[in-house]
Design a protein around this motif. Sequence first.
Motif, PDB file in Angstrom:
ATOM      1  N   GLU A  35      80.969  95.047 151.587  1.00 35.92           N
ATOM      2  CA  GLU A  35      81.829  95.434 150.463  1.00 35.92           C
ATOM      3  C   GLU A  35      81.593  96.884 150.038  1.00 35.92           C
ATOM      4  O   GLU A  35      82.490  97.559 149.553  1.00 35.92           O
ATOM      5  N   SER A  36      80.361  97.363 150.230  1.00 36.82           N
ATOM      6  CA  SER A  36      80.022  98.695 149.733  1.00 36.82           C
ATOM      7  C   SER A  36      80.573  99.826 150.605  1.00 36.82           C
ATOM      8  O   SER A  36      80.510 100.985 150.228  1.00 36.82           O
TER       9      SER A  36
ATOM     10  N   LYS B 176      83.775  99.758 151.930  1.00 36.27           N
ATOM     11  CA  LYS B 176      85.228  99.614 152.055  1.00 36.27           C
ATOM     12  C   LYS B 176      85.973 100.944 152.016  1.00 36.27           C
ATOM     13  O   LYS B 176      86.895 101.184 152.793  1.00 36.27           O
ATOM     14  N   LYS B 177      85.543 101.833 151.104  1.00 39.82           N
ATOM     15  CA  LYS B 177      86.257 103.101 150.952  1.00 39.82           C
ATOM     16  C   LYS B 177      85.802 104.147 151.978  1.00 39.82           C
ATOM     17  O   LYS B 177      86.353 105.238 152.040  1.00 39.82           O
ATOM     18  N   LEU B 178      84.786 103.819 152.747  1.00 40.68           N
ATOM     19  CA  LEU B 178      84.213 104.817 153.657  1.00 40.68           C
ATOM     20  C   LEU B 178      84.711 104.698 155.092  1.00 40.68           C
ATOM     21  O   LEU B 178      84.497 105.594 155.900  1.00 40.68           O
TER      22      LEU B 178
ATOM     23  N   PRO C  38      90.673 101.146 157.557  1.00 40.87           N
ATOM     24  CA  PRO C  38      90.959  99.720 157.307  1.00 40.87           C
ATOM     25  C   PRO C  38      90.709  98.842 158.526  1.00 40.87           C
ATOM     26  O   PRO C  38      90.194  97.731 158.406  1.00 40.87           O
TER      27      PRO C  38
ATOM     28  N   PHE D 141      87.056  98.191 158.837  1.00 41.06           N
ATOM     29  CA  PHE D 141      86.605  97.266 157.793  1.00 41.06           C
ATOM     30  C   PHE D 141      87.018  95.830 158.110  1.00 41.06           C
ATOM     31  O   PHE D 141      86.267  94.883 157.892  1.00 41.06           O
TER      32      PHE D 141
END
Length: 155
Positions: free
Chosen positions: A109-110, A112-114, A117, A120
Amino acid sequence: MNDNEIRFAADRMLGRLAKWLRILGYDVSYGRHLSGRGLIRAARADGRLILTRDRSLGRKHPPPFLFIESNDYVEQLRQVLRACDLRPGESLFTRCLVCNSQLQRRAKESVKKLVPPYVFATQERFSWCGRCQKLYWPATHQQKMLDALGKIIVA
Ligand SMILES: [Zn+2]
């Protein structure tokens, strides 16, 4: 000396070998400054085994060193594993290939923005290098590396 304790200092001619040892999880100092006396100094400071292709190094009163015989990185890796009686496995992909730091596990979850898509959605395990701020995950290239590695270790 067990697998977790041994540390290496590779001379600057051995970049590919250094990278592969890091893939296996070993602590390897490597950089442009590591040749001749710079290599000896670095190895002595950290209690590292020197890996070198430099035949003249032995005359400079070095700490323990392993003269690497082949120009081929596969043969080089085999020689190191054999000479040091190493059985790599558990520590595979636990070290940053760029800076040699140990990677930390990151919860999915940590990140996700890195990551993209697609990554992920398809990957479950992520590792982080705090020094390089770089994220690693087991992708296709790692599978290719693993296949190559299997050949190296088994053969
Ligand atoms: Zn790093």
